[in-house]
Scaffold this active site. Structure first.
Site, PDB file in Angstrom:
ATOM      1  NE  ARG A  84      23.377  42.785   1.019  1.00  0.00           N
ATOM      2  CZ  ARG A  84      22.983  41.663   1.609  1.00  0.00           C
ATOM      3  NH1 ARG A  84      23.010  40.533   0.960  1.00  0.00           N
ATOM      4  NH2 ARG A  84      22.590  41.683   2.882  1.00  0.00           N
ATOM      5  CG  HIS A 108      19.367  40.319  -1.178  1.00  0.00           C
ATOM      6  ND1 HIS A 108      20.410  39.825  -1.931  1.00  0.00           N
ATOM      7  CD2 HIS A 108      18.242  39.871  -1.774  1.00  0.00           C
ATOM      8  CE1 HIS A 108      19.935  39.100  -2.924  1.00  0.00           C
ATOM      9  NE2 HIS A 108      18.622  39.123  -2.857  1.00  0.00           N
ATOM     10  CE1 TYR A 168      22.430  39.852   6.052  1.00  0.00           C
ATOM     11  CE2 TYR A 168      20.066  39.907   6.381  1.00  0.00           C
ATOM     12  CZ  TYR A 168      21.166  40.207   5.611  1.00  0.00           C
ATOM     13  OH  TYR A 168      21.031  40.855   4.410  1.00  0.00           O
TER      14      TYR A 168
END
Length: 374
Positions: free
Chosen positions: A269, A273, A282
């Site tokens: 990805r 998200h 992160y």
């Protein structure tokens, strides 16, 4: 297949056709692909990425409360969706924009859904929508829906007849995070028990929101289904040819009555998200760069150029993608608020007296305000 079995791959990250050992089993499925099929793979990937970027722009400009990006997962989606037959049914999660495009939906309906203009987006019973069922934002729950639908196909005698125009399979898409949900395990139980015509297609994009897959599972995810007796394979999800060939073979097996199948597509990805997420908090920049260098679209472009495809084709597709995005923007800005009465539509598959009475009550209630003004 052992845990160390190499991933199925046809194209290297540099776009060279160099099948891995496990790919030999699937190579025959590429034989039927024409030059036009290959161009369509590329066109779908480029167009849907531009649509995806436009969706992000529209969300940032206040046209939607939420957008779900799919950047980086185009090959996994386009290849697998292109392998499905018209009679097959597709149960997506919420970022399968490319699958919807391949199956024939008007992707503006994705914008309408995420904008709150509709409750479902599109009518999955409309033949023009390619049996593409509704987006599901409850993580993993749609794998149960897909399994139940597949059980129905069995009971209708649409599996294992030997007629390729009749035999039907169900493919469901979900992410690595969904494999930690109980619903997915329950779907495996029922599917394996009834030997339903399911293909479970896992897009392992390495992140369940902010939790990396290495934390979610201590073993490769493609092994999970085997505990339920469901055969599985791991593929390079950024290789559109691998996605197509492997999915085609396993859909054939499911249609033929061989029971459920599981495919893990390794991808990444690239973006957030959802538009509510900040992956810079992160994600490892080096890992991100590693996957950007393995971009599925650039890889496939290199392969097509090695086959002799010229600049004119790629320029034409780039223009088509820009026009497509401009059309989506124009139609999004032209959307108007929906009538509150749509909340009563499609609650039941058939007209229902309680819904009809509630709808009439709302109409009378709103009319009373107009009477008071008069």
């Amino acid at each position: 297949m052992s845990e160390s079995t190499p991933t199925v791959q046809f194209l290297t990250s540099e776009g060279e056709f160099a099948p891995s050992g496990p790919a030999e089993e699937y190579a025959s499925y590429l034989d039927a692909l024409t030059s036009e099929d290959l161009r369509a793979f590329y066109r779908h990937m480029v167009v849907i990425r531009r649509f995806d970027h436009e969706g992000t722009n529209l969300q940032r400009q206040g046209q939607m409360a939420l957008w779900v990006p799919s950047h980086g997962q185009e090959a996994a989606q386009v290849g697998s969706a292109s392998a499905a037959k018209p009679q097959d049914h597709v149960f997506p999660s919420y970022r399968e924009h490319a699958v919807g495009l391949v199956r024939g939906i008007d992707v503006l309906s994705i914008v309408e859904l995420l904008r709150g203009n509709t409750h479902g987006g599109w009518d999955p019973t409309d033949p023009t929508n390619g049996n593409f069922h509704g987006y599901t934002l409850v993580i993993g729950s749609h794998t149960l829906h897909a399994t139940g639908y597949a059980m129905g196909l069995q009971r209708d005698g649409l599996v294992g007849t030997g007629d390729p125009e009749v035999d039907t399979a169900v493919i469901s898409y979900f992410g690595d995070g969904a494999t930690s949900q109980g619903d997915v395990s329950e779907a495996f139980v029922f599917s394996a028990s009834s030997q339903t015509p399911n293909v479970f297609f896992l897009q392992n994009n390495q992140w369940a929101i902010s939790v990396p897959v290495r934390v979610q599972s201590r073993t490769p995810l493609y092994l999970r289904s085997r505990g339920f007796g469901i055969p599985s394979v791991q593929i390079d999800g950024n290789d559109v040819l691998a996605s197509f060939a492997v999915t085609a073979k396993h859909l054939d097996a499911a249609r033929g009555g061989e029971g459920p199948q599981f495919i893990e597509a390794l991808t990444y990805r690239i973006g957030a998200h959802t538009s509510s997420d900040d992956p810079t908090k992160y994600a490892d920049p080096e890992e991100h760069a590693h996957w950007v260098a393995r971009d599925p679209i650039l890889r496939f472009e290199k392969y097509l150029r090695s086959l002799g495809e010229g600049d004119d084709f790629f320029a034409e597709v780039a223009t088509e993608a820009e026009d497509f995005a401009a059309d989506i923007r124009h139609r999004t800005l032209a959307l108007t608020p929906p009538s509150p009465a749509i909340m009563f539509d499609n609650v039941y598959s058939e007209p229902h007296p309680v819904m009809q009475e509630q709808k009439l009550w709302l109409e009378r209630y709103e009319a009373s305000f107009e009477e008071e003004k008069a």
